[in-house]
Design a protein around this motif. Structure first.
Motif, PDB file in Angstrom:
ATOM      1  N   ASP A  77       4.834  17.019  65.332  1.00 36.90           N
ATOM      2  CA  ASP A  77       4.971  18.334  64.891  1.00 36.90           C
ATOM      3  C   ASP A  77       3.850  18.809  63.684  1.00 36.90           C
ATOM      4  OD1 ASP A  77       6.466  17.394  62.855  1.00 36.90           O
ATOM      5  OD2 ASP A  77       8.324  18.406  63.617  1.00 36.90           O
ATOM      6  N   CYS A  78       3.287  17.640  63.087  1.00 39.43           N
ATOM      7  CA  CYS A  78       2.244  17.849  61.940  1.00 39.43           C
ATOM      8  C   CYS A  78       0.845  18.085  62.440  1.00 39.43           C
ATOM      9  CB  CYS A  78       2.242  16.582  61.012  1.00 39.43           C
ATOM     10  SG  CYS A  78       3.711  16.237  60.271  1.00 39.43           S
ATOM     11  N   CYS A  79       0.792  18.246  63.816  1.00 34.25           N
ATOM     12  CA  CYS A  79      -0.626  18.421  64.334  1.00 34.25           C
ATOM     13  C   CYS A  79      -0.321  19.418  65.718  1.00 34.25           C
ATOM     14  CB  CYS A  79      -1.381  17.233  64.509  1.00 34.25           C
ATOM     15  SG  CYS A  79      -0.665  15.993  65.829  1.00 34.25           S
ATOM     16  N   PHE A  80       0.756  19.833  65.907  1.00 29.89           N
ATOM     17  CA  PHE A  80       0.770  20.473  67.293  1.00 29.89           C
ATOM     18  C   PHE A  80       2.428  21.001  67.380  1.00 29.89           C
ATOM     19  CE2 PHE A  80       2.491  19.902  71.548  1.00 29.89           C
ATOM     20  CZ  PHE A  80       2.061  21.105  72.179  1.00 29.89           C
ATOM     21  N   GLN A  81       2.411  22.145  68.019  1.00 36.40           N
ATOM     22  CA  GLN A  81       3.744  22.761  68.258  1.00 36.40           C
ATOM     23  C   GLN A  81       3.521  23.957  69.352  1.00 36.40           C
ATOM     24  OE1 GLN A  81       7.905  24.731  66.319  1.00 36.40           O
ATOM     25  NE2 GLN A  81       6.125  23.876  65.001  1.00 36.40           N
ATOM     26  N   GLU A 126      -6.120  13.035  75.218  1.00 40.86           N
ATOM     27  CA  GLU A 126      -4.889  13.574  75.030  1.00 40.86           C
ATOM     28  C   GLU A 126      -4.763  14.993  74.538  1.00 40.86           C
ATOM     29  OE1 GLU A 126      -2.889   9.246  74.993  1.00 40.86           O
ATOM     30  OE2 GLU A 126      -2.666  10.484  73.203  1.00 40.86           O
ATOM     31  N   TYR A 127      -5.793  15.050  73.515  1.00 43.48           N
ATOM     32  CA  TYR A 127      -5.858  16.470  72.783  1.00 43.48           C
ATOM     33  C   TYR A 127      -6.082  17.434  73.860  1.00 43.48           C
ATOM     34  CZ  TYR A 127      -8.856  19.961  70.774  1.00 43.48           C
ATOM     35  OH  TYR A 127      -9.348  21.127  70.607  1.00 43.48           O
ATOM     36  N   GLU A 128      -7.169  17.202  74.771  1.00 46.71           N
ATOM     37  CA  GLU A 128      -7.738  17.987  75.673  1.00 46.71           C
ATOM     38  C   GLU A 128      -6.877  18.455  76.876  1.00 46.71           C
ATOM     39  OE1 GLU A 128     -11.300  15.789  76.794  1.00 46.71           O
ATOM     40  OE2 GLU A 128     -12.478  16.639  74.979  1.00 46.71           O
ATOM     41  N   TRP A 129      -5.865  17.565  77.085  1.00 41.71           N
ATOM     42  CA  TRP A 129      -4.889  17.773  78.225  1.00 41.71           C
ATOM     43  C   TRP A 129      -4.160  18.965  77.613  1.00 41.71           C
ATOM     44  CZ3 TRP A 129       0.438  18.259  78.602  1.00 41.71           C
ATOM     45  CH2 TRP A 129       1.069  18.249  79.918  1.00 41.71           C
ATOM     46  N   LEU A 130      -3.709  19.007  76.416  1.00 41.32           N
ATOM     47  CA  LEU A 130      -2.853  19.917  75.825  1.00 41.32           C
ATOM     48  C   LEU A 130      -3.755  21.299  75.842  1.00 41.32           C
ATOM     49  CD1 LEU A 130      -1.340  18.220  72.755  1.00 41.32           C
ATOM     50  CD2 LEU A 130       0.060  19.261  74.809  1.00 41.32           C
ATOM     51  N   VAL A 131      -5.060  21.402  75.339  1.00 37.69           N
ATOM     52  CA  VAL A 131      -5.791  22.579  75.488  1.00 37.69           C
ATOM     53  C   VAL A 131      -5.850  23.061  76.898  1.00 37.69           C
ATOM     54  CG1 VAL A 131      -8.178  23.341  75.163  1.00 37.69           C
ATOM     55  CG2 VAL A 131      -7.126  21.692  73.474  1.00 37.69           C
ATOM     56  N   GLU A 132      -5.935  22.417  77.985  1.00 37.29           N
ATOM     57  CA  GLU A 132      -6.139  22.565  79.140  1.00 37.29           C
ATOM     58  C   GLU A 132      -4.617  23.220  79.588  1.00 37.29           C
ATOM     59  OE1 GLU A 132      -7.348  20.278  82.955  1.00 37.29           O
ATOM     60  OE2 GLU A 132      -8.716  20.064  81.568  1.00 37.29           O
ATOM     61  N   TYR A 133      -3.598  22.484  79.424  1.00 35.77           N
ATOM     62  CA  TYR A 133      -2.245  22.894  79.750  1.00 35.77           C
ATOM     63  C   TYR A 133      -1.921  24.186  79.103  1.00 35.77           C
ATOM     64  CZ  TYR A 133       2.826  22.824  80.164  1.00 35.77           C
ATOM     65  OH  TYR A 133       4.102  23.229  80.377  1.00 35.77           O
ATOM     66  N   PHE A 134      -2.338  24.332  78.164  1.00 35.60           N
ATOM     67  CA  PHE A 134      -1.790  26.066  77.515  1.00 35.60           C
ATOM     68  C   PHE A 134      -3.274  26.882  77.697  1.00 35.60           C
ATOM     69  CE2 PHE A 134       1.128  23.129  75.237  1.00 35.60           C
ATOM     70  CZ  PHE A 134       2.099  23.779  75.234  1.00 35.60           C
ATOM     71  N   ASN A 142      -5.205  30.616  74.354  1.00 32.12           N
ATOM     72  CA  ASN A 142      -3.556  30.642  73.884  1.00 32.12           C
ATOM     73  C   ASN A 142      -3.330  29.665  72.789  1.00 32.12           C
ATOM     74  OD1 ASN A 142      -2.730  32.475  75.854  1.00 32.12           O
ATOM     75  ND2 ASN A 142      -2.172  30.814  77.289  1.00 32.12           N
ATOM     76  N   ILE A 143      -4.470  29.133  72.066  1.00 27.19           N
ATOM     77  CA  ILE A 143      -4.294  28.065  71.354  1.00 27.19           C
ATOM     78  C   ILE A 143      -4.822  28.530  70.003  1.00 27.19           C
ATOM     79  CG2 ILE A 143      -5.311  25.795  70.530  1.00 27.19           C
ATOM     80  CD1 ILE A 143      -4.386  24.603  73.136  1.00 27.19           C
ATOM     81  N   PHE A 144      -4.210  28.240  68.764  1.00 30.16           N
ATOM     82  CA  PHE A 144      -4.694  28.327  67.504  1.00 30.16           C
ATOM     83  C   PHE A 144      -4.935  27.156  66.840  1.00 30.16           C
ATOM     84  CE2 PHE A 144      -4.290  29.031  63.051  1.00 30.16           C
ATOM     85  CZ  PHE A 144      -4.865  30.185  62.748  1.00 30.16           C
ATOM     86  N   GLU A 145      -6.066  27.067  66.858  1.00 33.72           N
ATOM     87  CA  GLU A 145      -6.848  25.603  66.209  1.00 33.72           C
ATOM     88  C   GLU A 145      -6.745  25.549  64.524  1.00 33.72           C
ATOM     89  OE1 GLU A 145      -8.368  22.673  67.472  1.00 33.72           O
ATOM     90  OE2 GLU A 145      -8.594  23.064  69.487  1.00 33.72           O
ATOM     91  N   ILE A 146      -6.113  24.796  63.913  1.00 30.70           N
ATOM     92  CA  ILE A 146      -6.022  24.571  62.663  1.00 30.70           C
ATOM     93  C   ILE A 146      -6.906  23.640  61.967  1.00 30.70           C
ATOM     94  CG2 ILE A 146      -3.673  25.500  62.405  1.00 30.70           C
ATOM     95  CD1 ILE A 146      -2.381  22.657  62.188  1.00 30.70           C
ATOM     96  N   LYS A 183       5.835  31.868  74.947  1.00 30.69           N
ATOM     97  CA  LYS A 183       6.198  31.167  76.371  1.00 30.69           C
ATOM     98  C   LYS A 183       5.030  30.135  76.668  1.00 30.69           C
ATOM     99  CE  LYS A 183       8.451  35.100  78.897  1.00 30.69           C
ATOM    100  NZ  LYS A 183       8.452  36.023  77.561  1.00 30.69           N
ATOM    101  N   ASP A 184       3.814  30.514  76.030  1.00 31.14           N
ATOM    102  CA  ASP A 184       2.595  29.762  76.684  1.00 31.14           C
ATOM    103  C   ASP A 184       1.503  29.517  75.684  1.00 31.14           C
ATOM    104  OD1 ASP A 184       1.819  32.249  76.532  1.00 31.14           O
ATOM    105  OD2 ASP A 184       1.233  32.538  78.189  1.00 31.14           O
ATOM    106  N   LYS A 185       1.961  29.358  74.470  1.00 32.30           N
ATOM    107  CA  LYS A 185       0.756  29.304  73.692  1.00 32.30           C
ATOM    108  C   LYS A 185       1.242  28.020  72.618  1.00 32.30           C
ATOM    109  CE  LYS A 185      -0.285  34.061  73.351  1.00 32.30           C
ATOM    110  NZ  LYS A 185       0.477  34.409  74.333  1.00 32.30           N
ATOM    111  N   ALA A 186       0.128  27.767  71.659  1.00 28.07           N
ATOM    112  CA  ALA A 186       0.481  26.435  70.880  1.00 28.07           C
ATOM    113  C   ALA A 186      -0.568  26.502  69.577  1.00 28.07           C
ATOM    114  CB  ALA A 186      -0.066  25.240  71.554  1.00 28.07           C
ATOM    115  N   ILE A 187      -0.033  25.573  68.600  1.00 28.02           N
ATOM    116  CA  ILE A 187      -0.878  25.461  67.225  1.00 28.02           C
ATOM    117  C   ILE A 187      -1.106  23.994  67.401  1.00 28.02           C
ATOM    118  CG2 ILE A 187      -0.808  25.593  64.716  1.00 28.02           C
ATOM    119  CD1 ILE A 187       1.736  27.441  65.236  1.00 28.02           C
ATOM    120  N   ILE A 188      -2.582  23.636  67.260  1.00 26.04           N
ATOM    121  CA  ILE A 188      -2.817  22.483  67.257  1.00 26.04           C
ATOM    122  C   ILE A 188      -4.065  22.140  66.357  1.00 26.04           C
ATOM    123  CG2 ILE A 188      -4.801  22.845  68.724  1.00 26.04           C
ATOM    124  CD1 ILE A 188      -3.570  20.463  70.560  1.00 26.04           C
TER     125      ILE A 188
END
Length: 304
Positions: free
Chosen positions: A200-204, A223-231, A235-239, A208-213
């Motif tokens: 949770d320090c680099c992803f949450q 593994e990071y790309e899997w999450l980007v594809e999944y959400f 829908n992703i906010f890159e920090i 319903k379908d969004k994420a911070i990463i």
């Protein structure tokens, strides 16, 4: 009795354990710090005061009160850090899993005994000793359980490596109907900007379908790309690295529409509101100096 229910990170929250900063003890010695960020602040003379941290946590308690959430607090242990209740246990479905954390911190779990008593021992899972796991690394997400881990042979040399492969396997055995998806995290003992202490320090996930990463928190790019594809990219906010260091991914969802966030997370909070979220802003910058934020200091017990 408490009937536990947590299927994901964002369903409507009904009951939660919120840590406490009361009787937090003196500023630790640099060599006694468990993470690089706390150590930096100890050495710089900017480690947070108890009074400031108590004020910050009460601001969160007030938000829970506003949304009619039942809040449990740990029994206060004199001169002891009890802020990060997420580390000591976590709930998946109707079970509470006791975390196997740094041995020095066992008393934190004992301080929520009145909550455990209301859950009943039938609903508590204790993993074998060789399974190292902390709640910040574990995210139930409907059919998935996302887990942050580190499986390098040098695991034992990192005080920042908190969840091992044995724990990932044990979770899969206890929750056979879920897919346990593990992510290798980047670990660093001295540079907090190169260290993802927990998942949770680099992803949450949010809504319903969004994420911070934060991409650099993941050791393995696919593994990071899997999450980007999944959400989905939109829908992703890159920090950024600095935003990760300030714990921008460690906000906390009261529901699919309402998020508690730190008042200084300007870029994130604008994005969240733009996406239709209600953002409850609180001051939490002092607590953040210990490499933990809103998700770290809360342990959901019941979500609708």
């Amino acid at each position: 009795m408490l009937k536990l229910n947590v299927k994901n990170e964002t369903a409507r929250l009904r009951a939660v354990v919120l840590g406490t900063a009361k009787s937090n003890g003196p500023t630790p010695k640099a060599e006694d710090c468990y993470d690089p960020k706390s150590k930096l602040h100890v050495l710089a003379g900017t480690y947070p005061t108890e009074a400031d941290m108590v004020k910050e946590m009460e601001a969160v308690a007030a938000v829970f009160n506003k949304y009619d959430v039942q809040v449990f607090r740990p029994e206060i242990i004199e001169n002891y850090n009890q802020i990060f209740s997420r580390d000591i246990a976590f709930v998946i479905d109707d079970k509470l899993v006791k975390a196997n954390i740094l041995p020095d911190r066992n008393r934190e779990y004992e301080a929520i005994q009145d909550v455990i008593d209301q859950i009943g021992l039938d609903n508590v899972i204790e993993l074998p000793e060789e399974c190292h796991i902390e709640g910040g690394d574990v995210m139930p997400w409907n059919d998935y359980i996302f887990v942050g881990t580190y499986t390098g042979e040098d695991y034992s040399s990192y005080i920042t490596a908190r969840t091992n492969a044995d724990a990932v396997i044990a979770l899969q055995e206890h929750f056979p109907d879920k897919t346990v998806k593990a992510f290798e995290l980047r670990k660093h003992n001295t540079d907090p900007k190169e260290n993802a202490l927990h998942l949770d320090c680099c992803f949450q996930p949010i809504g319903k379908d969004k994420a911070i990463i934060h991409k650099n928190g993941f050791l393995i790019e696919r593994e990071y790309e899997w999450l980007v594809e999944y959400f989905g990219k939109d829908n992703i906010f890159e920090i950024t690295k600095d935003e990760m260091y300030n714990m921008n991914s460690n906000i906390f969802s009261i529901s699919e529409d309402v998020i508690i966030s730190e008042q200084n997370f300007t870029r994130l909070n604008i994005w969240l509101r733009d996406k239709g979220f209600t953002v409850e802003e609180v001051p939490y910058a002092e607590i953040a100096k210990q490499e933990g934020l809103l998700r770290c200091s809360t342990m959901p017990l019941i979500r609708d």
